[in-house]
Design an enzyme around this catalytic site. Structure first.
Site, short mmCIF file in Angstrom:
data_model
loop_
_atom_site.label_atom_id
_atom_site.label_comp_id
_atom_site.label_asym_id
_atom_site.label_seq_id
_atom_site.Cartn_x
_atom_site.Cartn_y
_atom_site.Cartn_z
N ASP A 135 31.85 44.01 115.47
CA ASP A 135 31.86 45.10 114.50
C ASP A 135 31.10 44.66 113.24
O ASP A 135 30.10 43.94 113.35
CB ASP A 135 33.31 45.49 114.19
CG ASP A 135 33.46 46.96 113.83
OD1 ASP A 135 33.09 47.33 112.70
OD2 ASP A 135 33.94 47.74 114.67
N HIS A 166 34.80 48.45 107.99
CA HIS A 166 35.10 49.02 109.30
C HIS A 166 35.71 47.99 110.23
O HIS A 166 36.73 48.24 110.89
CB HIS A 166 33.80 49.59 109.89
CG HIS A 166 33.97 50.41 111.13
ND1 HIS A 166 33.88 49.88 112.40
CD2 HIS A 166 34.21 51.74 111.30
CE1 HIS A 166 34.04 50.83 113.30
NE2 HIS A 166 34.25 51.97 112.67
N ASN A 290 32.26 59.86 118.14
CA ASN A 290 32.77 60.94 117.27
C ASN A 290 31.80 62.11 117.16
O ASN A 290 31.87 62.87 116.20
CB ASN A 290 33.01 60.40 115.85
CG ASN A 290 34.06 59.33 115.78
OD1 ASN A 290 34.84 59.15 116.72
ND2 ASN A 290 34.11 58.61 114.68
N SER A 358 36.84 55.07 116.62
CA SER A 358 36.81 53.67 116.18
C SER A 358 38.20 53.14 115.91
O SER A 358 38.46 51.94 116.06
CB SER A 358 35.98 53.53 114.89
OG SER A 358 34.61 53.61 115.15
#
Length: 417
Positions: A135, A166, A290, A358
């Site tokens: 990530d 994130h 998404n 996520s």
């Protein structure tokens, strides 16, 4: 001759000649009769095999500049298992609140996500399981990760740590310790984590960074691998157009790159499956994406979630009649998990709530760690296939609101042992 390039860089190198090559370092050794594994695999004998019985696949990733002739040579090279055009990647960005009226997270006790997957009722905590997260990095000084053995490796060129936040949020959901009395982590007994920074501080990267991160995690025997990112098809097309490519050709090249990277994932996952006989393998979890905008638009799970062997994860939220599929969650996930109003660790300290697939994928990664521990403690050999089978078989439809389409929620809400 092709020139080998630095495999991790600050930005996507967008010319048409940059390609990622996947090789098996043990391919030639098998044909020469060499029978000693190049790395120790302590789990071999538990599967009834001797360490010298065979050589496991040893994936190796390189980014090379190839001419058309070089590309044809690579296609004929028996050691080259896959070739893919380098293309940009990006984090699957959290979305605005899908359900403004959803209950706020409790100030103490488990988050609603931890409760929904049953982790708060499980007797397992993920102890002894190695987890990798690819990530934007991690804020390793956050109290949620106190006492953990965290190994970081930067593939982005931006340095260790997590300016973006994130990756820290995702890590907190997988294995974060309690923060100010609130439980945020599904598998808070995990003590060893591999954190590959494959996205830069602005949330972007290149597919070679991701493949190098996966190779690193595999070589270090990660048992669970979590990814909440996607491939930037529009970004590649726009990049080529900015270099003077005609729009139609740039779109075709981007489509070709997307297809090549999907096939690269398939081949790399096949190598992972073959390695399971030597070290148990790796459960790979990825957010489905998404991009959907229900009820008008629904898109299918994107790469890497769409690759063979990956547990793709859709997002669920709380609603008055039960758990509902989030409006942004892409279709065709394998499993579903909490992805709306998910409270977890924030870079710099404290907690924050985010929405997105996520946020759903780390719940599944955490539950995978719980199942890995649960199967191991029963005294039977454990491998990635057994863990995946349990995750899918034990997923629950209880608590889901009526009329949730199977194509949107997969096997159901993931459940802890």
């Amino acid at each position: 001759m092709p020139s080998v390039m630095q495999p991790w860089r600050n930005s996507f190198m967008s010319t048409s000649q940059h390609f990622i090559l996947l090789r098996d370092l043990n391919q030639g050794r098998r044909f020469t009769g060499l029978s000693s594994p190049s790395l120790p695999y302590p789990g071999v004998r538990s599967f009834g095999l001797e360490p010298a019985a065979d050589l496991p696949p040893e994936p190796a990733i390189s980014l090379e500049t190839l001419s058309p002739a070089d590309l044809r040579d690579a296609a004929r090279d028996p050691d080259v298992l896959g070739v893919a055009r380098s293309m940009p990647t990006r984090l699957i960005s959290p979305t605005p609140s899908d359900a403004p009226g959803a209950p706020a997270a409790a100030a103490t006790g488990p988050t609603w996500g931890v409760r929904a997957v049953g982790a708060d009722r499980s007797s397992f905590d993920g102890s002894g399981v190695s987890v990798a997260i690819l990530d934007t990095g991690i804020d390793r000084n956050h109290p949620a990760f106190a006492g953990m053995a965290i190994t970081e490796l930067d593939f982005s060129g931006d340095g260790d740590g997590d300016v973006n936040g994130h990756g820290t949020h995702c890590a907190g959901t997988v294995f974060g310790r309690d923060v100010d009395g609130q439980r945020i982590g599904v598998a808070r007994g995990v003590s060893t984590a591999l954190i590959g920074k494959v996205l830069g501080d602005q949330g972007g990267g290149g597919s070679e960074m991701l493949f190098n991160g996966m190779e690193w995690a595999i070589r270090n025997n990660a048992q669970v691998l979590s990814m909440s990112l996607g491939f930037d098809f529009p970004g590649l097309a726009a990049n080529l157009i900015s270099q003077g490519w005609p729009e139609a050709l740039a779109t075709s090249a981007a489509l070709e790159g997307y297809r090549m990277n999907l096939r690269m994932f398939d081949r790399l996952l096949a190598m992972l499956e073959a390695r399971a006989a030597f070290n148990g393998g790796t459960v790979v979890v990825a957010a489905s994406g998404n991009e959907s905008r229900r009820p008008q638009f629904e898109l299918s799970a994107s790469v890497p979630a769409a690759a063979l062997g990956v547990l793709s994860v859709g997002a669920l939220g709380e609603g008055p009649s039960g758990f509902t599929v989030a409006s942004f969650s892409n279709t065709n996930p394998v499993l579903a998990a909490p992805g709306v109003n998910v409270v977890s660790a924030a870079t710099g300290g404290g907690l924050t709530a985010l929405n997105g697939t996520s946020m759903a994928a780390p719940h599944v990664a955490g539950v995978a760690a719980l199942w890995w521990q649960a199967i191991r403690e029963r005294g039977v050999p454990v491998n990635a296939g057994a863990v995946q089978a349990r995750l899918r078989a034990m997923a629950s439809l209880d608590g889901l609101a009526p009329d949730q389409d199977v194509l949107d929620r997969g096997d159901g809400m993931v459940q802890a042992p």
